[in-house]
Scaffold this active site. Structure first.
Site, PDB file in Angstrom:
ATOM      1  N   LYS A   1      19.299  16.979 -16.884  1.00 28.42           N
ATOM      2  CA  LYS A   1      20.690  17.261 -16.498  1.00 28.42           C
ATOM      3  C   LYS A   1      21.646  16.452 -17.349  1.00 28.42           C
ATOM      4  O   LYS A   1      21.289  15.409 -17.916  1.00 28.42           O
ATOM      5  CB  LYS A   1      20.940  16.953 -15.017  1.00 28.42           C
TER       6      LYS A   1
ATOM      7  N   VAL B   1      12.757   9.207 -21.788  1.00 26.40           N
ATOM      8  CA  VAL B   1      12.489   8.247 -20.717  1.00 26.40           C
ATOM      9  C   VAL B   1      13.668   7.266 -20.646  1.00 26.40           C
ATOM     10  O   VAL B   1      14.112   6.760 -21.677  1.00 26.40           O
ATOM     11  CB  VAL B   1      11.170   7.484 -21.009  1.00 26.40           C
TER      12      VAL B   1
ATOM     13  N   GLY C   1      19.159   8.690 -19.177  1.00 27.19           N
ATOM     14  CA  GLY C   1      20.371   9.140 -18.479  1.00 27.19           C
ATOM     15  C   GLY C   1      20.395  10.644 -18.273  1.00 27.19           C
ATOM     16  O   GLY C   1      21.438  11.233 -18.018  1.00 27.19           O
TER      17      GLY C   1
ATOM     18  N   ALA D   1      13.249  14.961 -12.721  1.00 23.07           N
ATOM     19  CA  ALA D   1      12.697  16.275 -13.070  1.00 23.07           C
ATOM     20  C   ALA D   1      11.199  16.297 -12.779  1.00 23.07           C
ATOM     21  O   ALA D   1      10.666  17.274 -12.236  1.00 23.07           O
ATOM     22  CB  ALA D   1      12.952  16.587 -14.544  1.00 23.07           C
TER      23      ALA D   1
ATOM     24  N   ASP E   1      18.880  12.183  -7.875  1.00 21.09           N
ATOM     25  CA  ASP E   1      19.012  13.352  -8.754  1.00 21.09           C
ATOM     26  C   ASP E   1      17.896  14.384  -8.554  1.00 21.09           C
ATOM     27  O   ASP E   1      17.907  15.428  -9.212  1.00 21.09           O
ATOM     28  CB  ASP E   1      18.969  12.909 -10.229  1.00 21.09           C
TER      29      ASP E   1
HETATM   30  O1  C5P Z   1      18.341   7.362  -6.370  1.00 22.24           O
HETATM   31  P1  C5P Z   1      17.639   6.697  -7.500  1.00 22.24           P
HETATM   32  O2  C5P Z   1      16.351   6.048  -7.055  1.00 22.24           O
HETATM   33  O3  C5P Z   1      17.447   7.560  -8.679  1.00 22.24           O
HETATM   34  O4  C5P Z   1      18.594   5.522  -7.955  1.00 22.24           O
HETATM   35  C1  C5P Z   1      18.147   4.501  -8.800  1.00 22.24           C
HETATM   36  C2  C5P Z   1      19.098   3.323  -8.665  1.00 22.24           C
HETATM   37  O5  C5P Z   1      20.380   3.660  -9.203  1.00 22.24           O
HETATM   38  C3  C5P Z   1      19.387   2.873  -7.243  1.00 22.24           C
HETATM   39  O6  C5P Z   1      18.426   1.959  -6.774  1.00 22.24           O
HETATM   40  C4  C5P Z   1      20.766   2.242  -7.365  1.00 22.24           C
HETATM   41  O7  C5P Z   1      20.654   0.941  -7.889  1.00 22.24           O
HETATM   42  C5  C5P Z   1      21.422   3.090  -8.430  1.00 22.24           C
HETATM   43  N1  C5P Z   1      22.249   4.166  -7.850  1.00 22.24           N
HETATM   44  C6  C5P Z   1      23.482   3.844  -7.304  1.00 22.24           C
HETATM   45  N2  C5P Z   1      24.256   4.831  -6.765  1.00 22.24           N
HETATM   46  C7  C5P Z   1      23.861   6.118  -6.786  1.00 22.24           C
HETATM   47  C8  C5P Z   1      22.618   6.481  -7.356  1.00 22.24           C
HETATM   48  C9  C5P Z   1      21.838   5.466  -7.891  1.00 22.24           C
HETATM   49  O8  C5P Z   1      23.880   2.669  -7.288  1.00 22.24           O
HETATM   50  N3  C5P Z   1      24.661   7.053  -6.272  1.00 22.24           N
END
Ligand code: C5P
Length: 309
Positions: free
Chosen positions: A16, A102, A105, A111, A143
């Site tokens: 994405k 990897v 971003g 995915a 995501d």
């Molecule tokens: O949700 P995910 O595990 O992919 O997020 C990884 C890290 O990114 C989280 O632990 C958090 O530190 C940060 N994050 C955030 N706010 C979001 C999504 C992710 O601070 N909305």
């Protein structure tokens, strides 16, 4: 062969780019409130799950050695989440073929999780519907629901709550990759730090009417102007050299240039395929990105790849 008796299933899921990424305040649970517009693009990971006598995980592709193969791997967690929900504990061999960078971003890990959810549900004939898969996806990462859904969507909450967006058109993208990735939590932390230093208190985030209007009418020029990313300053603070890559796109005929999500991938919106090809050549010749890729979006969400017989 029926899915129930299949030995193996392969599912493809997209990367994405956040067309707009508005980051609000830090929540008590450690996440940030987001208002974002996701677009799935034609850069994919494939996840194959195969019946096995032991759990095995193999990762192939660029920087595959950086992806964990233990229980922390998002595809492993996804498969086990499906197993738990439907009451199956049969071991699987999981092969992940990575085309998505990897820690780039572009939600590559998400995915893989989305692809693994669909693959396990299909192989085990789990019967989980879209809502159940979206629910499991949200538990795996912010995501992951979008990687399941694909297309273009508004994300709210921490990114996991999706609403469809009325959109038309197909958009030409060029992505410039970096050798070394960035950690998403570190870029969020840097966003907070920069805001604190500047004495800024982020409001509740909202997406712009201009961007949604451009998508509704298929206006690539308007979309290019409206691209926005609240994490870009933090990404550039951690990797100042990315500014030079962004500048190449700005000096060129592209419609917009932006850091993709938390970076370090840089995304360029091109007006047509020829400009996109030329931009790839210029970026490659600069020697700044580790590699470049041209593709289009929107792309489909996680879907089974038919077996070749
Ligand atoms: O949700 P995910 O595990 O992919 O997020 C990884 C890290 O990114 C989280 O632990 C958090 O530190 C940060 N994050 C955030 N706010 C979001 C999504 C992710 O601070 N909305």
């Amino acid at each position: 062969m029926s899915a129930q008796r299949a030995r193996s299933v392969t599912v493809r899921a997209p990367a994405k780019v956040n067309l707009e990424l508005r980051v609000g305040p830090l929540r008590p649970d450690g996440y940030h409130t987001l208002a974002t517009v996701y677009m799935a693009v034609g850069l994919h990971d494939d996840v194959t799950v195969t019946r096995s006598t032991t759990w095995r995980v193999e990762v192939q592709g660029v920087n595959a050695d950086l992806v964990p193969t233990d229980e922390s791997n998002l595809a492993v967690r996804a498969v086990k989440a499906v197993g738990k929900r439907i009451g199956v504990s049969e071991p699987l061999a999981i092969t992940i073929h990575k085309d998505i960078p990897v820690a780039g971003g572009m939600a590559g890990g998400s995915a893989d999780a989305a692809a693994a959810l669909v693959a396990a549900n299909t192989l085990w004939d789990g019967g989980l519907d879209r809502e159940s898969l979206l629910q499991l996806a949200a538990g795996l990462g912010s995501d992951v629901p979008f990687a399941l859904m694909g297309g273009i969507a508004l994300g709210s909450g921490r990114g996991e709550r999706l609403t469809s967006v009325l959109a038309k058109g197909s958009y030409h993208w060029v992505f410039a990759f970096s050798e070394v990735g960035l950690s998403t939590p570190e870029v969020y932390d840097e966003t907070d730090r920069l805001r604190q230093v500047a004495g800024q208190h982020p409001p509740e985030p909202t997406t712009s009417a201009h961007l949604l209007g451009a998508l509704r009418t298929g206006d690539a020029v308007g979309l290019g102007v409206a691209l926005a990313n609240d994490m870009q300053a933090a990404s550039l603070s951690l990797r100042p050299e990315l500014a030079q890559i962004l500048d190449i796109g700005r000096q060129y005929d592209c419609l917009g240039a932006i850091i993709s999500g938390s970076g370090p991938t840089v995304a360029f919106l091109a007006p047509d395929p020829t400009t996109a090809i030329n931009l790839c050549v210029v970026l490659s010749a600069s020697g700044l990105p580790s590699s470049v890729k041209r593709t289009i979006g929107p792309s489909h969400g996680a879907h089974v790849v038919p077996a070749v017989v």
